[in-house]
Design a protein around this motif. Sequence first.
Motif, PDB file in Angstrom:
ATOM      1  N   TYR A 131       0.834  -1.204   0.000  1.00  0.00           N
ATOM      2  CA  TYR A 131       0.000   0.000   0.000  1.00  0.00           C
ATOM      3  C   TYR A 131       0.869   1.255   0.000  1.00  0.00           C
ATOM      4  O   TYR A 131       1.995   1.260   0.506  1.00  0.00           O
ATOM      5  CB  TYR A 131      -0.913   0.032   1.228  1.00  0.00           C
ATOM      6  CG  TYR A 131      -1.982  -1.030   1.228  1.00  0.00           C
ATOM      7  CD1 TYR A 131      -2.925  -1.108   0.212  1.00  0.00           C
ATOM      8  CD2 TYR A 131      -2.044  -1.971   2.258  1.00  0.00           C
ATOM      9  CE1 TYR A 131      -3.910  -2.079   0.223  1.00  0.00           C
ATOM     10  CE2 TYR A 131      -3.033  -2.955   2.272  1.00  0.00           C
ATOM     11  CZ  TYR A 131      -3.959  -2.997   1.259  1.00  0.00           C
ATOM     12  OH  TYR A 131      -4.919  -3.962   1.260  1.00  0.00           O
ATOM     13  N   TRP A 132       0.294   2.336  -0.542  1.00  0.00           N
ATOM     14  CA  TRP A 132       0.931   3.646  -0.455  1.00  0.00           C
ATOM     15  C   TRP A 132       0.148   4.481   0.541  1.00  0.00           C
ATOM     16  O   TRP A 132      -1.072   4.600   0.447  1.00  0.00           O
ATOM     17  CB  TRP A 132       0.928   4.323  -1.827  1.00  0.00           C
ATOM     18  CG  TRP A 132       1.475   5.727  -1.791  1.00  0.00           C
ATOM     19  CD1 TRP A 132       2.780   6.084  -1.669  1.00  0.00           C
ATOM     20  CD2 TRP A 132       0.722   6.947  -1.864  1.00  0.00           C
ATOM     21  NE1 TRP A 132       2.901   7.451  -1.668  1.00  0.00           N
ATOM     22  CE2 TRP A 132       1.651   8.011  -1.788  1.00  0.00           C
ATOM     23  CE3 TRP A 132      -0.632   7.243  -1.994  1.00  0.00           C
ATOM     24  CZ2 TRP A 132       1.274   9.340  -1.836  1.00  0.00           C
ATOM     25  CZ3 TRP A 132      -1.015   8.560  -2.042  1.00  0.00           C
ATOM     26  CH2 TRP A 132      -0.074   9.605  -1.967  1.00  0.00           C
ATOM     27  N   TYR A 133       0.850   5.046   1.510  1.00  0.00           N
ATOM     28  CA  TYR A 133       0.183   5.805   2.569  1.00  0.00           C
ATOM     29  C   TYR A 133       0.204   7.293   2.237  1.00  0.00           C
ATOM     30  O   TYR A 133       1.263   7.860   1.954  1.00  0.00           O
ATOM     31  CB  TYR A 133       0.881   5.568   3.910  1.00  0.00           C
ATOM     32  CG  TYR A 133       0.326   6.409   5.031  1.00  0.00           C
ATOM     33  CD1 TYR A 133      -0.926   6.132   5.571  1.00  0.00           C
ATOM     34  CD2 TYR A 133       1.045   7.484   5.545  1.00  0.00           C
ATOM     35  CE1 TYR A 133      -1.458   6.897   6.595  1.00  0.00           C
ATOM     36  CE2 TYR A 133       0.530   8.257   6.572  1.00  0.00           C
ATOM     37  CZ  TYR A 133      -0.720   7.960   7.096  1.00  0.00           C
ATOM     38  OH  TYR A 133      -1.230   8.724   8.102  1.00  0.00           O
ATOM     39  N   CYS A 134      -0.962   7.900   2.296  1.00  0.00           N
ATOM     40  CA  CYS A 134      -1.078   9.348   2.099  1.00  0.00           C
ATOM     41  C   CYS A 134      -1.153  10.008   3.479  1.00  0.00           C
ATOM     42  O   CYS A 134      -2.067   9.721   4.257  1.00  0.00           O
ATOM     43  CB  CYS A 134      -2.330   9.678   1.292  1.00  0.00           C
ATOM     44  SG  CYS A 134      -2.483  11.430   0.876  1.00  0.00           S
ATOM     45  N   PRO A 135      -0.212  10.883   3.836  1.00  0.00           N
ATOM     46  CA  PRO A 135      -0.142  11.418   5.198  1.00  0.00           C
ATOM     47  C   PRO A 135      -1.236  12.425   5.522  1.00  0.00           C
ATOM     48  O   PRO A 135      -2.045  12.809   4.676  1.00  0.00           O
ATOM     49  CB  PRO A 135       1.244  12.072   5.228  1.00  0.00           C
ATOM     50  CG  PRO A 135       1.517  12.444   3.808  1.00  0.00           C
ATOM     51  CD  PRO A 135       0.881  11.362   2.984  1.00  0.00           C
ATOM     52  N   ASP A 136      -1.233  12.855   6.783  1.00  0.00           N
ATOM     53  CA  ASP A 136      -2.166  13.858   7.295  1.00  0.00           C
ATOM     54  C   ASP A 136      -2.187  15.068   6.357  1.00  0.00           C
ATOM     55  O   ASP A 136      -1.161  15.457   5.799  1.00  0.00           O
ATOM     56  CB  ASP A 136      -1.705  14.280   8.693  1.00  0.00           C
ATOM     57  CG  ASP A 136      -2.751  15.074   9.437  1.00  0.00           C
ATOM     58  OD1 ASP A 136      -3.683  15.588   8.795  1.00  0.00           O
ATOM     59  OD2 ASP A 136      -2.638  15.185  10.665  1.00  0.00           O
ATOM     60  N   PHE A 146      -9.396   6.895   2.287  1.00  0.00           N
ATOM     61  CA  PHE A 146      -8.667   6.445   3.476  1.00  0.00           C
ATOM     62  C   PHE A 146      -9.621   5.805   4.472  1.00  0.00           C
ATOM     63  O   PHE A 146      -9.368   4.709   4.987  1.00  0.00           O
ATOM     64  CB  PHE A 146      -7.948   7.643   4.117  1.00  0.00           C
ATOM     65  CG  PHE A 146      -7.377   7.346   5.468  1.00  0.00           C
ATOM     66  CD1 PHE A 146      -6.117   6.787   5.604  1.00  0.00           C
ATOM     67  CD2 PHE A 146      -8.100   7.640   6.629  1.00  0.00           C
ATOM     68  CE1 PHE A 146      -5.593   6.509   6.863  1.00  0.00           C
ATOM     69  CE2 PHE A 146      -7.582   7.367   7.881  1.00  0.00           C
ATOM     70  CZ  PHE A 146      -6.324   6.807   8.001  1.00  0.00           C
ATOM     71  N   GLU A 147     -10.725   6.478   4.753  1.00  0.00           N
ATOM     72  CA  GLU A 147     -11.666   5.965   5.743  1.00  0.00           C
ATOM     73  C   GLU A 147     -12.281   4.641   5.288  1.00  0.00           C
ATOM     74  O   GLU A 147     -12.461   3.719   6.090  1.00  0.00           O
ATOM     75  CB  GLU A 147     -12.748   7.011   6.030  1.00  0.00           C
ATOM     76  CG  GLU A 147     -12.196   8.234   6.759  1.00  0.00           C
ATOM     77  CD  GLU A 147     -13.254   9.276   7.069  1.00  0.00           C
ATOM     78  OE1 GLU A 147     -14.442   9.045   6.720  1.00  0.00           O
ATOM     79  OE2 GLU A 147     -12.908  10.326   7.652  1.00  0.00           O
ATOM     80  N   LYS A 148     -12.591   4.529   4.008  1.00  0.00           N
ATOM     81  CA  LYS A 148     -13.148   3.280   3.495  1.00  0.00           C
ATOM     82  C   LYS A 148     -12.174   2.123   3.711  1.00  0.00           C
ATOM     83  O   LYS A 148     -12.565   1.020   4.101  1.00  0.00           O
ATOM     84  CB  LYS A 148     -13.479   3.424   2.017  1.00  0.00           C
ATOM     85  CG  LYS A 148     -14.148   2.192   1.415  1.00  0.00           C
ATOM     86  CD  LYS A 148     -14.506   2.427  -0.047  1.00  0.00           C
ATOM     87  CE  LYS A 148     -15.166   1.178  -0.639  1.00  0.00           C
ATOM     88  NZ  LYS A 148     -15.530   1.393  -2.071  1.00  0.00           N
ATOM     89  N   ALA A 149     -10.880   2.385   3.470  1.00  0.00           N
ATOM     90  CA  ALA A 149      -9.862   1.346   3.636  1.00  0.00           C
ATOM     91  C   ALA A 149      -9.595   1.029   5.102  1.00  0.00           C
ATOM     92  O   ALA A 149      -9.127  -0.070   5.430  1.00  0.00           O
ATOM     93  CB  ALA A 149      -8.565   1.781   2.958  1.00  0.00           C
ATOM     94  N   GLU A 150      -9.899   1.969   5.990  1.00  0.00           N
ATOM     95  CA  GLU A 150      -9.578   1.799   7.417  1.00  0.00           C
ATOM     96  C   GLU A 150     -10.704   1.159   8.218  1.00  0.00           C
ATOM     97  O   GLU A 150     -10.490   0.781   9.371  1.00  0.00           O
ATOM     98  CB  GLU A 150      -9.238   3.161   8.031  1.00  0.00           C
ATOM     99  CG  GLU A 150      -7.852   3.664   7.705  1.00  0.00           C
ATOM    100  CD  GLU A 150      -6.782   2.957   8.524  1.00  0.00           C
ATOM    101  OE1 GLU A 150      -6.966   2.782   9.738  1.00  0.00           O
ATOM    102  OE2 GLU A 150      -5.764   2.573   7.934  1.00  0.00           O
TER     103      GLU A 150
END
Length: 226
Positions: A131-136, A146-150
Motif C-alpha cells: 500500500y501507499w500511505y497518504c499522510p495527514d 482512506f476511511e473506506k480502507a480503514e
Amino acid sequence: MSTTDFSRLGLHAQTPLWQAFYDDKAIQAYVADVCRFDETYRTLKRTWQTLSDDEHEQTDWLIALFNHLYQHSAMPTLLVHGKSEPEYFAGKDGMPARIEFAHGFFQSALHEISHWCVAGATRRRLDDFGYWYCPDGRDEMTQRQFEKAEIKPQAIECLLSLALGRYFYVSADNLNADFDTSNSTFATDVYAQAHAYLQNPHAPSCLLSKDAKRLIWVCLDMNMAR
C-alpha cells in the motif's frame, strides 16, 4: 471528535456475544493451529491479569504474546518497537517479517497488527503490504478513500482493544484537514463493522480472517479465568 460510544461493544455490555465468540469451536481450532497452551502462554496470561497500567510494560507484554504466537508460524512474523512511523517489512532471505509500530505505543501496535490481519498472505510478502500511505492533510476525496480502507482494520483493532478490557478510540488520522469533517460516518461505520464481526465472525460478508479471529480470541482469553 467522534461521539460513538465503543464501550457499548465491550465485554460487560455484550457478554452473550463475547461468550459465543469465546466458545466457538471453529475459532478455538484456529487458535490451536499456532497456539500451544504451554507454560509461556500461561505465564503471559497470568502476567496480563496482574499487569499495572504502565504503557511500556503492557507494550512489552503484547510484543511477547504476538511473537510467541507467530515467530515460528508458516510466515514467521515479529512485532517490534518502531521509530516515528509504523512500517511493515516483509520477510526476506530467511528472516522473519517485522511489524514495526510507532513510538512504542500499545494502541499503535494493535493498529498495525490489525492491518496485518486484513492483509492476508499475498500482501504480507510485500513491504507495507503493497500500500501507499497518504499522510495527514488529505483532501476530502482522499480522506473518503482512506476511511473506506480503514473501516475493517479499525474494527479489528476495536475488538482486540475491547477483548483486553481497553477502550477504543477511532482514528481518522487527518488533523490538518481543511474541509468540514463533521458529516463523516467513519466512527459509526467502524462500530457497525466491529459489531458485525462479533455477532457473526464466520459470515462471508464479514471476511474476518483466521488471524483476526485467533488474536481476538487470545486477547479475550487473557481476561478469562482458567
